[in-house]
Design a protein around this motif. Sequence first.
Motif, PDB file in Angstrom:
ATOM      1  N   VAL A 138       0.990  -1.237  -0.016  1.00 58.46           N
ATOM      2  CA  VAL A 138      -0.182  -0.164   0.023  1.00 58.46           C
ATOM      3  C   VAL A 138       0.780   1.171   0.033  1.00 58.46           C
ATOM      4  O   VAL A 138       0.738   2.195  -0.765  1.00 58.46           O
ATOM      5  N   GLU A 139       1.931   1.239   0.848  1.00 60.78           N
ATOM      6  CA  GLU A 139       2.921   2.476   0.844  1.00 60.78           C
ATOM      7  C   GLU A 139       3.491   2.539  -0.377  1.00 60.78           C
ATOM      8  O   GLU A 139       3.792   3.767  -0.781  1.00 60.78           O
ATOM      9  N   ARG A 140       3.935   1.555  -1.415  1.00 59.27           N
ATOM     10  CA  ARG A 140       4.419   1.659  -2.300  1.00 59.27           C
ATOM     11  C   ARG A 140       3.339   2.190  -3.471  1.00 59.27           C
ATOM     12  O   ARG A 140       3.836   3.348  -4.060  1.00 59.27           O
ATOM     13  N   LEU A 141       2.151   2.065  -3.284  1.00 56.47           N
ATOM     14  CA  LEU A 141       1.138   2.756  -4.200  1.00 56.47           C
ATOM     15  C   LEU A 141       0.789   3.999  -3.866  1.00 56.47           C
ATOM     16  O   LEU A 141       0.887   5.090  -4.700  1.00 56.47           O
ATOM     17  N   ILE A 144       4.863   6.522  -0.084  1.00 57.43           N
ATOM     18  CA  ILE A 144       5.122   7.307   1.020  1.00 57.43           C
ATOM     19  C   ILE A 144       6.308   6.290   1.913  1.00 57.43           C
ATOM     20  O   ILE A 144       6.174   5.241   1.589  1.00 57.43           O
ATOM     21  N   ASP A 145       7.029   6.966   2.575  1.00 58.51           N
ATOM     22  CA  ASP A 145       8.097   6.289   3.327  1.00 58.51           C
ATOM     23  C   ASP A 145       7.539   6.395   4.811  1.00 58.51           C
ATOM     24  O   ASP A 145       7.445   7.436   5.146  1.00 58.51           O
ATOM     25  N   PRO A 212      -0.428   0.496   7.072  1.00 52.72           N
ATOM     26  CA  PRO A 212       0.130   1.257   6.084  1.00 52.72           C
ATOM     27  C   PRO A 212       0.210   2.766   6.588  1.00 52.72           C
ATOM     28  O   PRO A 212      -0.590   3.235   7.329  1.00 52.72           O
ATOM     29  N   GLY A 213       1.431   3.112   6.454  1.00 51.47           N
ATOM     30  CA  GLY A 213       1.850   4.346   7.120  1.00 51.47           C
ATOM     31  C   GLY A 213       2.756   4.292   8.474  1.00 51.47           C
ATOM     32  O   GLY A 213       3.051   5.131   9.004  1.00 51.47           O
ATOM     33  N   GLY A 214       3.017   3.156   8.757  1.00 50.29           N
ATOM     34  CA  GLY A 214       3.858   2.794  10.220  1.00 50.29           C
ATOM     35  C   GLY A 214       3.162   1.848  10.793  1.00 50.29           C
ATOM     36  O   GLY A 214       3.090   0.786  10.381  1.00 50.29           O
ATOM     37  N   VAL A 215       3.170   1.899  12.141  1.00 45.26           N
ATOM     38  CA  VAL A 215       2.531   0.937  13.018  1.00 45.26           C
ATOM     39  C   VAL A 215       1.453   1.590  13.959  1.00 45.26           C
ATOM     40  O   VAL A 215       1.367   2.793  13.998  1.00 45.26           O
ATOM     41  N   ALA A 216       0.555   0.853  14.627  1.00 41.92           N
ATOM     42  CA  ALA A 216      -0.337   1.444  15.349  1.00 41.92           C
ATOM     43  C   ALA A 216      -0.124   2.094  16.414  1.00 41.92           C
ATOM     44  O   ALA A 216      -1.055   2.982  16.828  1.00 41.92           O
ATOM     45  N   ARG A 340       4.855   6.667  13.093  1.00 39.22           N
ATOM     46  CA  ARG A 340       3.872   6.347  11.923  1.00 39.22           C
ATOM     47  C   ARG A 340       4.147   7.691  10.986  1.00 39.22           C
ATOM     48  O   ARG A 340       4.627   8.825  11.697  1.00 39.22           O
ATOM     49  N   VAL A 341       3.790   7.827   9.793  1.00 40.99           N
ATOM     50  CA  VAL A 341       4.299   8.985   8.866  1.00 40.99           C
ATOM     51  C   VAL A 341       3.547  10.197   9.259  1.00 40.99           C
ATOM     52  O   VAL A 341       1.990   9.871   9.639  1.00 40.99           O
ATOM     53  N   ASP A 342       3.834  11.255   8.997  1.00 38.45           N
ATOM     54  CA  ASP A 342       3.163  12.582   9.240  1.00 38.45           C
ATOM     55  C   ASP A 342       2.424  12.799   8.001  1.00 38.45           C
ATOM     56  O   ASP A 342       2.826  13.713   7.467  1.00 38.45           O
TER      57      ASP A 342
END
Lengths: 446, 155, 179
Positions: A138-141, A144-145, A212-216, A340-342
């Motif tokens: 999902v992150e690749r689509l 985002i990193d 997607p985007g990090g961890v919970a 998680r990603v901002d």
Amino acid sequence: MSDDTKTLDVWVAGTEEPELTPTDEGAQEIAIDESGRRLDEQFGRVVEDDYVFDDEAEEDERMILNMGPQHPSTHGVLRLQIELEGEIIRRTKPIIGYLHTGMEKTGEQLNFSQGGTNVTRMDYLAPFHNELAYSLAVERLLGIDVPPRAAAIRVLLSELNRCSSHLVALATNGMDIGAISMMMYGFREREQILAFFEKTTGLRMNHNFIRPGGVAADLPPGWKDDVAAIIEEFPRRLDQYDDLLENNPIWVARTKGVGVLSAEEATGYGITGPTLRSTGVDWDIRKAFPYSGIEQYEFEVPLGEHGDVYDRYRIRVEEIKQSLSIVEQVMDTIPKGDFRVDDRKVTPPPRARIDESMEALIHHFKLFTEGYKVPAGETYVAVESPRGELGCYLVSDGGANPYRMHTRAPSFANLQALPIAMADSLMADTVATIASLDPVMGDVDR
Amino acid sequence: MATTAPGNLLMTTIDKAARWAKTRSMFPASFGLACCAIEMMATGTAHYDLSRFGMEVFRASPRQSDLMVVAGRVSQKMAPVLRQVYDQMPDPKWVISMGACASTGGMFNNYALVQGVDQVVPVDIYVPGCPPGPQSLMHGILTLHDKIMNGEIAS
Amino acid sequence: MTDDTGAVETEEAVEVPKRSLPNNEVLKGLFEPFEDVSWGDSLGQDVARVPNERWLDFATAAKGAGFEVCVDVTVVDWMRSRPDRFEVVANLLSMQHRLRLRMSTTAPRLEPTVASLVPVWPGANFAEREAYDMFGIVFEGHPDLTRILMPDEWEGHPLRKDFGVGAVPVQFKESHKVS
């Protein structure tokens, strides 16, 4: 399936190979009436199935044995049709689908943020790897990193998960061959890891923690003590396993030279993971296509030589040690920062903001009910799960749900090796071979 | 009577004794399907020690068992097999439906799964959770013992 | 994924190529003889769009070029949004070159047929059976094309988009009262 290259390995490998004469067991004399076919069917010499018979074989010498789907040693609901000639297995046909859950269909009904709950239940012994493959796709689509701390937490959890999964593999492998103490030991150590997982994620299994985007959430307070306790405890336990198995002549006799696969067979059949490495092929996705920053950590890829059950068992023990070394490195070097990603598009607002801001509440609500749109595209991302290459093929049409979510399941492909590994071996070695491939039926059938 | 009986004497009704015997030697059939099966195995091993309740012996054959723990999701393909295993078990027999998938289909409301194992076999105890922890399963088992002893679940 | 071989292009880049080819030497060598196979880049991953009738030829060439593992075969059902309804996708892996390649082809709405990859990679066996079971794609030349996950007597192919989810409406009954 090549039937001319296999040699019968009946006694312990290394000793002289005895000459085998096929017995007539399974071909007892039965008074056959005029319509002998009915009797033949009852006694399993003729099977009304899609199983193809070898016409050249004499009918009397072959017996079809059905094993499963409900059988204590088959690692879940795996069914095997085994064609026996006396005690010797000539052909095997795995029949699967008894745990087919329709997860790929359900995956199309859930949006991208909900999808983790679905994939985590596929390979239930390695839930973090499932979540990781899905989240990376999902992150690749999305393009985002994740922040470094999130990546480190992912590595930490997935490597601990590899330990717990391999422990179950060792435990059940031991139990299948009769080493029931191994079952007790393996599950005892696994409890220690699961207790940490429960503290971190709230659940012992099926965590949906890597998203997607990090961890919970961030790691709980005092996590370092728990992980340090695991790292301190395990080497001693692994030595106990060696006492129990490695120095046990029965274990060695029942695993060495059993269920042999060659490197060509393994690559041809798409086998990955410890089963491939047991044949001597140096292939680990963590080294070849590193993900989640795993290239920062030093570890070795243990390799086997003979491709037998014993090598697979050794590799699993060694991989536990390597994973613990990775975990230790993560513990020492874990960076500070966000977990998680901002990115407001995928990340819900912090809990404290929801209490004071109406917009944050609405944002949170919409994120979890409607989800977020993902740009159209397709991608395939693979991670090294305890069983091999676990890939997620994700197609998005620009909506909030995946258009197609397919999982490349390692157990599914590895199961194809079963007929080859079992061909011309003894019936009694069946469960040892199955257990050493470590198929998880939830992963096979999805 | 008490004066004539030699040594120690225990008095009970036959019914009670039979119920007691049923609960103390309940052998589960190993019917592991999915995630819950792992938790069921964990329940049986040393850390949670199901043998405290006289039922650590997971029987390989349904003919030797009187409790079926349906641990996991039941697919359309598995349902006939499950029924056959149940039919092979001798009476009296009980069924514990372990986990959300076995009880209701769980989160997988789709073509492949039977939406609740109670459509296939009669269920005595439903254990919630996804997967239920070993403690939950043990609570379910103890509740079943309770049900057998008293004829119903005490509130 | 991380297979950037760096810029090896020198003066040769002056010549305008007829079609875009990958930078990687292995892939370039594989693609060049196949005029009708187009190369694409999908989020950094190499994709080969192969015409249906060239599927097996390209697969054989790919194996010769070093792709010794067929990781996976799967299908995407595009319904009406594309002229050919089904897209068959195979993921290839080259361990010696540390490369991945995704090759895809199309199959029509009626009687979707693709050549089987089992003669090239025996490991495609289960994956193609799953694709047949779930989408009804017929793989010509497959040794045992039968249902693998669904029961044999099952009708329909569940992962097609026109196959319903099969969800049962959830009933909320009155809870059983315990006296």
